[in-house]
Design an enzyme around this catalytic site. Structure first.
Site, PDB file in Angstrom:
ATOM      1  N   ARG A 105     -28.134 -10.980 -31.481  1.00 53.75           N
ATOM      2  CA  ARG A 105     -29.133 -10.554 -30.517  1.00 53.75           C
ATOM      3  C   ARG A 105     -30.360 -10.070 -31.275  1.00 53.75           C
ATOM      4  O   ARG A 105     -30.258  -9.147 -32.076  1.00 53.75           O
ATOM      5  CB  ARG A 105     -28.529  -9.410 -29.698  1.00 53.75           C
ATOM      6  CG  ARG A 105     -29.236  -9.133 -28.431  1.00 53.75           C
ATOM      7  CD  ARG A 105     -28.353  -8.347 -27.500  1.00 53.75           C
ATOM      8  NE  ARG A 105     -27.933  -7.051 -28.007  1.00 53.75           N
ATOM      9  CZ  ARG A 105     -27.731  -6.008 -27.221  1.00 53.75           C
ATOM     10  NH1 ARG A 105     -27.928  -6.088 -25.943  1.00 53.75           N
ATOM     11  NH2 ARG A 105     -27.325  -4.868 -27.730  1.00 53.75           N
ATOM     12  N   THR A 109     -36.298  -8.390 -28.904  1.00 49.27           N
ATOM     13  CA  THR A 109     -36.420  -9.150 -27.642  1.00 49.27           C
ATOM     14  C   THR A 109     -35.092  -9.261 -26.885  1.00 49.27           C
ATOM     15  O   THR A 109     -35.088  -9.631 -25.707  1.00 49.27           O
ATOM     16  CB  THR A 109     -36.905 -10.580 -27.928  1.00 49.27           C
ATOM     17  OG1 THR A 109     -35.904 -11.213 -28.746  1.00 49.27           O
ATOM     18  CG2 THR A 109     -38.232 -10.593 -28.658  1.00 49.27           C
ATOM     19  N   ASP A 201     -20.791  -0.052 -29.333  1.00 49.27           N
ATOM     20  CA  ASP A 201     -20.873  -1.402 -29.893  1.00 49.27           C
ATOM     21  C   ASP A 201     -19.454  -1.932 -30.115  1.00 49.27           C
ATOM     22  O   ASP A 201     -18.727  -1.432 -30.989  1.00 49.27           O
ATOM     23  CB  ASP A 201     -21.655  -1.367 -31.215  1.00 49.27           C
ATOM     24  CG  ASP A 201     -21.900  -2.776 -31.737  1.00 49.27           C
ATOM     25  OD1 ASP A 201     -20.917  -3.521 -31.939  1.00 49.27           O
ATOM     26  OD2 ASP A 201     -23.063  -3.151 -31.920  1.00 49.27           O
ATOM     27  N   ASP A 204     -18.596  -3.180 -33.712  1.00 51.88           N
ATOM     28  CA  ASP A 204     -18.421  -2.074 -34.662  1.00 51.88           C
ATOM     29  C   ASP A 204     -17.105  -1.358 -34.424  1.00 51.88           C
ATOM     30  O   ASP A 204     -16.421  -0.950 -35.386  1.00 51.88           O
ATOM     31  CB  ASP A 204     -19.575  -1.062 -34.534  1.00 51.88           C
ATOM     32  CG  ASP A 204     -20.827  -1.545 -35.250  1.00 51.88           C
ATOM     33  OD1 ASP A 204     -20.710  -2.437 -36.115  1.00 51.88           O
ATOM     34  OD2 ASP A 204     -21.920  -1.029 -34.945  1.00 51.88           O
TER      35      ASP A 204
END
Ligand code: URA
Length: 210
Positions: A105, A109, A201, A204
């Site tokens: 990603r 943006t 996340d 992670d």
């Protein structure tokens, strides 16, 4: 609100998700929980698989017994966090074929950029189940399904652990024909593109990289 969304409300699924959300949960436990939760999701997402009958003999007598019809299912894991779901799904369907799509990603943006794609052959006659734990902006999910549709599979379903209204809307604008299976639809997306309350996340937390 999105079209075909299945929220897995089973107490076992909700319990495991709560443990995963908790920031105190260790990497080891998080990974195990994601694998267990994925097995429960596998049961739901395969519920309508076509079946056929075969004559077999039990030790006591012959019978007509049911088997799954058609060619093997394909799991497509969106790297890297999809690997956490893939393990559990393969426990339940060990002979499924597996594809991988690598997307990252763009941090500014939030656009999904593909860096890797390897899909099994003969996907046009197979049913595809795409796995990615977090459908957040929906951009990666849309990009992954765009790519898979180039190979014209027989059907596509999308499995995640958590999504949010923004992600579902974006996904079903682009792919109204693809059903989404999830354990929760959370409140919203924050300014950084994280689902809140979410679980942080997912990559992670599965791999212990933070
Ligand atoms: N990806 C994640 O791992 N977590 C989020 O909340 C959103 C995207």
């Amino acid at each position: 609100m999105a079209r075909d969304v299945h929220v897995i409300d089973h107490p076992l699924a909700q319990h495991k998700l709560t443990l995963m959300r908790d920031r105190e949960t260790s990497t080891n436990s998080f990974r195990r929980l994601m694998s267990e939760l994925s097995m429960l999701l596998a049961y739901e997402v395969t519920r309508d698989m076509p079946m056929h009958e075969k004559r077999i003999e039990t030790p006591l007598e012959p019978m007509q017994a049911r088997l799954i019809d058609g060619k093997k299912t394909v799991f497509v894991s969106v790297l890297r966090a999809g690997a956490g779901i893939l393990d559990g799904m393969l426990e339940v369907m060990p002979s499924a074929r597996v594809g991988h799509i690598g997307l990252y990603r763009d941090p500014k943006t939030h656009v999904a950029i593909e860096y890797y794609c390897k899909l099994p052959h003969e996907i046009d006659s197979r049913d595809v189940i795409v796995v990615d734990p977090m459908m957040a902006t929906g951009n990666s999910a849309v990009a992954a399904v765009d790519r898979i549709k180039e190979s014209s599979p027989r059907s596509i379903k999308f499995v995640c652990i958590i999504t949010c209204p923004e992600g579902l809307a974006r996904f079903h604008d682009a792919h109204p024909d693809v059903a989404v299976y999830t354990v929760a639809v959370d409140r919203a997306l924050d300014a950084q593109g994280y689902i809140v309350p979410g679980l942080g996340d997912a990559g992670d937390r599965v791999f212990g990289t933070k």
